[in-house]
Scaffold this motif. Structure first.
Motif, short mmCIF file in Angstrom:
data_model
loop_
_atom_site.label_atom_id
_atom_site.label_comp_id
_atom_site.label_asym_id
_atom_site.label_seq_id
_atom_site.Cartn_x
_atom_site.Cartn_y
_atom_site.Cartn_z
N SER A 14 4.74 27.90 -18.44
CA SER A 14 3.51 27.84 -19.21
C SER A 14 3.80 27.19 -20.55
O SER A 14 4.96 27.08 -20.96
N PHE A 15 2.73 26.79 -21.24
CA PHE A 15 2.93 26.19 -22.56
C PHE A 15 3.52 27.21 -23.52
O PHE A 15 4.38 26.88 -24.34
N GLN A 16 3.06 28.45 -23.44
CA GLN A 16 3.58 29.49 -24.32
C GLN A 16 5.08 29.68 -24.13
O GLN A 16 5.84 29.82 -25.09
N GLU A 17 5.52 29.69 -22.87
CA GLU A 17 6.94 29.84 -22.60
C GLU A 17 7.72 28.62 -23.10
O GLU A 17 8.83 28.75 -23.63
N ALA A 18 7.13 27.45 -22.96
CA ALA A 18 7.78 26.22 -23.43
C ALA A 18 8.00 26.29 -24.94
O ALA A 18 9.07 25.93 -25.45
N MET A 19 6.99 26.75 -25.68
CA MET A 19 7.13 26.88 -27.13
C MET A 19 8.19 27.90 -27.50
O MET A 19 8.96 27.70 -28.44
N GLN A 20 8.24 28.99 -26.76
CA GLN A 20 9.26 30.00 -27.03
C GLN A 20 10.66 29.43 -26.82
O GLN A 20 11.56 29.61 -27.65
N ALA A 220 -3.49 16.85 -30.15
CA ALA A 220 -3.33 17.99 -29.23
C ALA A 220 -4.48 18.02 -28.23
O ALA A 220 -4.30 18.25 -27.03
N ASP A 221 -5.70 17.78 -28.72
CA ASP A 221 -6.86 17.71 -27.83
C ASP A 221 -6.74 16.49 -26.91
O ASP A 221 -7.12 16.54 -25.74
N LEU A 222 -6.22 15.40 -27.44
CA LEU A 222 -6.09 14.17 -26.66
C LEU A 222 -5.12 14.34 -25.49
O LEU A 222 -5.40 13.93 -24.37
N VAL A 223 -3.97 14.98 -25.76
CA VAL A 223 -2.97 15.13 -24.71
C VAL A 223 -3.49 16.04 -23.59
O VAL A 223 -3.22 15.82 -22.41
N VAL A 224 -4.28 17.05 -23.97
CA VAL A 224 -4.87 17.94 -22.96
C VAL A 224 -6.00 17.23 -22.21
O VAL A 224 -6.07 17.28 -20.98
N GLY A 225 -6.85 16.54 -22.96
CA GLY A 225 -7.98 15.86 -22.34
C GLY A 225 -7.57 14.77 -21.37
O GLY A 225 -8.20 14.58 -20.33
N LEU A 226 -6.50 14.06 -21.71
CA LEU A 226 -6.03 12.97 -20.85
C LEU A 226 -5.06 13.45 -19.79
O LEU A 226 -4.71 12.71 -18.88
N GLY A 227 -4.60 14.70 -19.91
CA GLY A 227 -3.70 15.27 -18.91
C GLY A 227 -2.37 14.56 -18.81
O GLY A 227 -1.81 14.43 -17.72
N THR A 228 -1.84 14.09 -19.94
CA THR A 228 -0.57 13.34 -19.88
C THR A 228 0.64 14.24 -19.67
O THR A 228 1.65 13.80 -19.15
N VAL A 248 -2.86 23.01 -28.94
CA VAL A 248 -2.63 22.87 -27.50
C VAL A 248 -2.75 24.22 -26.82
O VAL A 248 -3.32 24.35 -25.73
N ARG A 249 -2.22 25.22 -27.46
CA ARG A 249 -2.24 26.59 -26.89
C ARG A 249 -3.65 27.04 -26.56
O ARG A 249 -3.88 27.74 -25.58
N TYR A 250 -4.62 26.65 -27.40
CA TYR A 250 -5.98 27.14 -27.22
C TYR A 250 -6.89 26.08 -26.59
O TYR A 250 -8.09 26.32 -26.45
N SER A 251 -6.33 24.93 -26.22
CA SER A 251 -7.16 23.88 -25.62
C SER A 251 -7.39 24.13 -24.13
O SER A 251 -6.57 24.72 -23.47
#
Length: 251
Positions: A14-20, A220-228, A248-251
């Motif tokens: 998950s993104f949360q685990e990645a940040m940790q 952060a919104d762009l990377v989520v919106g484009l699914g890169t 990103v966490r909340y997107s």
């Protein structure tokens, strides 16, 4: 060499685990730097990364690898390099000591030498991505390196998010990934178009921040919106960087 070493938490679920994983590795790196070079060496650069006065790229890679090991993520975090080769290309040769005034001009490497160096580094370290390994106009050696299939080869200075240059790179198999900087291409609409262009060619896409960033979190919104799936926003250190990761966490 002018290099930026990055870590990629490819084993995170998950993104949360990645940040940790990345944050823990970052703090282990700080401890290692303090142990080896004293606290004065823990200054950070524009992107929040540690800015050390070190002698070689391998010294930096060794420090990063040790931090990954200490954090317990040996097989779950890989490494990446932003070489920024345009900065030290003089003519058709690369001056690896360009930042050392007393040595500049004594350690020139040809494109073939750089190919050998990258091949060696990818063999000896868990490197899965290299950004801008050659000069902005060095199509020849970039193509040769990409053809080796050693890692993700990311285009920045050579492509400048320009659709015509990306089209040529796709046709000539020059890269297999795009570094997207919105202000390079000009508008968000144009940025979306070049991402589609790269994705249609089955390239990877990294949405990237720029130097001297603000706390604006739009990318952060762009990377989520484009699914890169790949975001380059600096170390988990300063508010400018953390704003992107929090978004990103909340997107």
């Amino acid at each position: 060499m002018h290099s930026e070493i990055m870590i990629l938490p490819i084993g995170a679920s998950s993104f949360q685990e990645a940040m940790q994983m990345c944050s823990e590795t970052y703090h282990h790196l700080k401890v290692i730097i303090q142990e080896k070079y004293a606290s004065v060496a823990c200054n950070v650069g524009d992107d929040g990364g540690f800015a050390l006065n070190i002698s070689s790229i391998t010294e930096c890679l060794d420090l990063t690898k040790e931090a990954i090991d200490r954090a317990g993520y040996n097989s779950r975090i890989k490494m990446a390099i932003d070489v920024g080769a345009t900065d030290f290309c003089i003519g058709k040769k690369y001056d690896l000591d360009f930042k050392i005034s007393t040595k500049s001009g004594q350690n020139f490497k040809t494109g073939e030498d750089m190919l050998e160096l990258y091949t060696k580094l990818c063999t000896e370290y868990p490197i899965v991505s290299i950004e801008q390994p050659f000069d902005k106009d060095d199509w020849e050696h970039t193509k040769l390196f990409s053809a080796l299939g050693l890692c993700q080869v990311v285009g920045d200075d050579l492509l400048v998010s320009n659709p015509k240059r990306i089209e040529r790179a796709i046709n000539e198999y020059t890269y297999n990934a795009l570094l997207l900087k919105v202000n390079q291409v000009g508008t968000v609409t144009e940025a979306i178009e070049v991402v589609k262009q790269a994705q249609d060619a089955h390239w990877g896409v990294i949405v990237s921040h720029r130097s001297e960033e603000t706390e604006d979190s739009f990318i952060a919104d762009l990377v989520v919106g484009l699914g890169t799936g790949q975001l380059k926003a600096g170390a988990p250190c300063r508010a400018e960087q953390l704003a992107k990761y929090n978004q990103v966490r909340y997107s």
